[in-house]
Design a protein around this motif. Structure first.
Motif, PDB file in Angstrom:
ATOM      1  N   GLU A 100       0.831  -1.210   0.000  1.00 14.04           N
ATOM      2  CA  GLU A 100       0.000   0.000   0.000  1.00 14.04           C
ATOM      3  C   GLU A 100       0.862   1.255   0.000  1.00 14.04           C
ATOM      4  N   THR A 101       1.925   1.228   0.759  1.00 15.08           N
ATOM      5  CA  THR A 101       2.858   2.355   0.760  1.00 15.08           C
ATOM      6  C   THR A 101       3.502   2.497  -0.606  1.00 15.08           C
ATOM      7  N   GLY A 102       3.938   1.398  -1.181  1.00 14.54           N
ATOM      8  CA  GLY A 102       4.560   1.419  -2.495  1.00 14.54           C
ATOM      9  C   GLY A 102       3.645   1.969  -3.580  1.00 14.54           C
ATOM     10  N   ARG A 103       2.370   1.636  -3.515  1.00 14.30           N
ATOM     11  CA  ARG A 103       1.414   2.124  -4.520  1.00 14.30           C
ATOM     12  C   ARG A 103       1.281   3.645  -4.492  1.00 14.30           C
ATOM     13  N   LYS A 104       1.566   4.230  -3.354  1.00 19.74           N
ATOM     14  CA  LYS A 104       1.464   5.686  -3.225  1.00 19.74           C
ATOM     15  C   LYS A 104       2.571   6.422  -3.980  1.00 19.74           C
ATOM     16  N   LEU A 105       3.566   5.692  -4.464  1.00 15.65           N
ATOM     17  CA  LEU A 105       4.614   6.318  -5.273  1.00 15.65           C
ATOM     18  C   LEU A 105       4.122   6.619  -6.691  1.00 15.65           C
ATOM     19  N   ARG A 106       3.090   5.919  -7.130  1.00 16.83           N
ATOM     20  CA  ARG A 106       2.565   6.136  -8.478  1.00 16.83           C
ATOM     21  C   ARG A 106       2.171   7.595  -8.672  1.00 16.83           C
ATOM     22  N   GLY A 107       2.624   8.138  -9.786  1.00 16.25           N
ATOM     23  CA  GLY A 107       2.292   9.517 -10.117  1.00 16.25           C
ATOM     24  C   GLY A 107       3.252  10.547  -9.546  1.00 16.25           C
ATOM     25  N   LYS A 108       4.100  10.130  -8.630  1.00 13.36           N
ATOM     26  CA  LYS A 108       5.095  11.067  -8.115  1.00 13.36           C
ATOM     27  C   LYS A 108       6.186  11.254  -9.158  1.00 13.36           C
ATOM     28  N   LYS A 109       6.988  12.285  -8.970  1.00 17.18           N
ATOM     29  CA  LYS A 109       8.025  12.635  -9.944  1.00 17.18           C
ATOM     30  C   LYS A 109       9.396  12.487  -9.296  1.00 17.18           C
ATOM     31  N   ILE A 110      10.386  12.108 -10.131  1.00 20.30           N
ATOM     32  CA  ILE A 110      11.746  12.058  -9.618  1.00 20.30           C
ATOM     33  C   ILE A 110      12.712  12.729 -10.587  1.00 20.30           C
ATOM     34  N   GLY A 111      13.768  13.263 -10.008  1.00 25.73           N
ATOM     35  CA  GLY A 111      14.881  13.830 -10.755  1.00 25.73           C
ATOM     36  C   GLY A 111      16.167  13.411 -10.076  1.00 25.73           C
ATOM     37  N   VAL A 112      17.292  13.644 -10.751  1.00 25.54           N
ATOM     38  CA  VAL A 112      18.579  13.207 -10.216  1.00 25.54           C
ATOM     39  C   VAL A 112      19.616  14.322 -10.352  1.00 25.54           C
ATOM     40  N   ILE A 113      20.373  14.507  -9.299  1.00 23.89           N
ATOM     41  CA  ILE A 113      21.534  15.389  -9.307  1.00 23.89           C
ATOM     42  C   ILE A 113      22.749  14.500  -9.075  1.00 23.89           C
ATOM     43  N   SER A 114      23.718  14.583  -9.966  1.00 24.00           N
ATOM     44  CA  SER A 114      24.956  13.826  -9.781  1.00 24.00           C
ATOM     45  C   SER A 114      26.135  14.790  -9.752  1.00 24.00           C
ATOM     46  N   ASN A 115      27.237  14.305  -9.210  1.00 22.71           N
ATOM     47  CA  ASN A 115      28.405  15.140  -9.018  1.00 22.71           C
ATOM     48  C   ASN A 115      29.654  14.260  -9.080  1.00 22.71           C
ATOM     49  N   SER A 116      30.627  14.710  -9.866  1.00 21.24           N
ATOM     50  CA  SER A 116      31.906  14.001  -9.942  1.00 21.24           C
ATOM     51  C   SER A 116      32.977  15.007 -10.350  1.00 21.24           C
ATOM     52  N   HIS A 117      34.137  14.515 -10.717  1.00 21.21           N
ATOM     53  CA  HIS A 117      35.213  15.392 -11.169  1.00 21.21           C
ATOM     54  C   HIS A 117      35.304  15.414 -12.692  1.00 21.21           C
ATOM     55  N   ASP A 118      34.194  15.126 -13.336  1.00 20.44           N
ATOM     56  CA  ASP A 118      34.105  15.163 -14.796  1.00 20.44           C
ATOM     57  C   ASP A 118      33.019  16.145 -15.209  1.00 20.44           C
ATOM     58  N   ASN A 119      33.159  16.693 -16.415  1.00 27.56           N
ATOM     59  CA  ASN A 119      32.141  17.614 -16.917  1.00 27.56           C
ATOM     60  C   ASN A 119      30.841  16.907 -17.263  1.00 27.56           C
ATOM     61  N   ILE A 120      30.953  15.720 -17.796  1.00 26.43           N
ATOM     62  CA  ILE A 120      29.761  14.945 -18.155  1.00 26.43           C
ATOM     63  C   ILE A 120      29.992  13.496 -17.742  1.00 26.43           C
ATOM     64  N   ILE A 121      28.907  12.781 -17.587  1.00 25.94           N
ATOM     65  CA  ILE A 121      28.993  11.345 -17.345  1.00 25.94           C
ATOM     66  C   ILE A 121      28.077  10.649 -18.339  1.00 25.94           C
ATOM     67  N   GLU A 122      28.297   9.381 -18.521  1.00 29.82           N
ATOM     68  CA  GLU A 122      27.502   8.626 -19.482  1.00 29.82           C
ATOM     69  C   GLU A 122      26.048   8.537 -19.025  1.00 29.82           C
ATOM     70  N   ASP A 123      25.152   8.570 -19.989  1.00 31.73           N
ATOM     71  CA  ASP A 123      23.728   8.465 -19.672  1.00 31.73           C
ATOM     72  C   ASP A 123      23.382   7.156 -18.967  1.00 31.73           C
ATOM     73  N   SER A 124      24.214   6.142 -19.147  1.00 29.49           N
ATOM     74  CA  SER A 124      23.951   4.854 -18.501  1.00 29.49           C
ATOM     75  C   SER A 124      23.925   4.980 -16.975  1.00 29.49           C
ATOM     76  N   PHE A 125      24.575   6.007 -16.432  1.00 26.37           N
ATOM     77  CA  PHE A 125      24.546   6.238 -14.990  1.00 26.37           C
ATOM     78  C   PHE A 125      23.105   6.381 -14.487  1.00 26.37           C
ATOM     79  N   TYR A 126      22.260   6.953 -15.294  1.00 31.95           N
ATOM     80  CA  TYR A 126      20.896   7.278 -14.863  1.00 31.95           C
ATOM     81  C   TYR A 126      19.897   6.148 -15.092  1.00 31.95           C
ATOM     82  N   ILE A 127      20.323   5.041 -15.685  1.00 28.56           N
ATOM     83  CA  ILE A 127      19.403   3.928 -15.970  1.00 28.56           C
ATOM     84  C   ILE A 127      18.686   3.423 -14.716  1.00 28.56           C
ATOM     85  N   PRO A 128      19.376   3.192 -13.586  1.00 22.50           N
ATOM     86  CA  PRO A 128      18.637   2.716 -12.401  1.00 22.50           C
ATOM     87  C   PRO A 128      17.529   3.674 -11.956  1.00 22.50           C
ATOM     88  N   PHE A 129      17.754   4.957 -12.100  1.00 15.84           N
ATOM     89  CA  PHE A 129      16.740   5.940 -11.715  1.00 15.84           C
ATOM     90  C   PHE A 129      15.555   5.899 -12.679  1.00 15.84           C
TER      91      PHE A 129
END
Length: 162
Positions: A100-129
């Motif tokens: 029931e708690t898990g079902r409440k995630l439906r319709g919510k929105k997510i975004g990701v902020i990442s940080n490293s010592h590179d200007n860009i990272i591969e898009d594959s980093f974001y696949i789990p998200f």
């Protein structure tokens, strides 16, 4: 409920670069922060022996209070931080023992902020998200990556998905 946003910070350093980015965004956009290092969240356990740790109360509170979840993580060995990975693994509790708690995630929105010592990272980093968002019926808003080497007090931190 108004569209309320939270940044879920998954960093092993309380005052590291990811925290600096998150603090700047929080102040500029009046966004709450949940720092995962402030909680005792253990690894996913098929036998649910960890049922009394901080994960379930924390995620229930997040789900009830916020519509948009922004995950912030440094890049550790080409992946999200360990503390954030443990948090993500515990979503399994929301499809096994807290449906029931898990079902409440439906319709919510997510975004990701990442940080490293590179200007860009591969898009594959974001696949789990992205895949987690799809699986749980959430809307993936996008991501932003910051280079820790160029962060300074005059850097304007902007996110297109806020």
């Amino acid at each position: 409920m108004e569209n309320k946003t939270v940044i879920i910070l998954g960093s092993s350093r309380k005052n590291g670069n990811t925290t600096k980015i998150v603090d700047a965004l929080s102040k500029e956009h009046n966004i709450d922060i949940v720092n995962l290092s402030d909680y005792n969240i253990s690894y996913y356990d098929y036998e649910s022996k960890n049922i009394d740790d901080d994960f379930l109360p924390l995620i229930r509170g997040i789900i009830e209070k916020y519509d948009t979840l922004i995950f912030a993580t440094p890049v550790y060995w080409y992946n999200m931080s360990g503390i954030l990975k443990v948090f993500f693994d515990r979503f399994s509790d929301l499809i096994r023992i807290e449906k029931e708690t898990g079902r409440k995630l439906r319709g919510k929105k997510i975004g990701v902020i990442s940080n490293s010592h590179d200007n860009i990272i591969e898009d594959s980093f974001y696949i789990p998200f992205k895949k987690t968002s799809d699986y749980l019926g959430m809307e993936y808003l996008g991501h932003a990556h910051f280079n820790a080497n160029v962060l300074n007090q005059t850097t304007k931190i902007e996110l297109t998905f806020i």
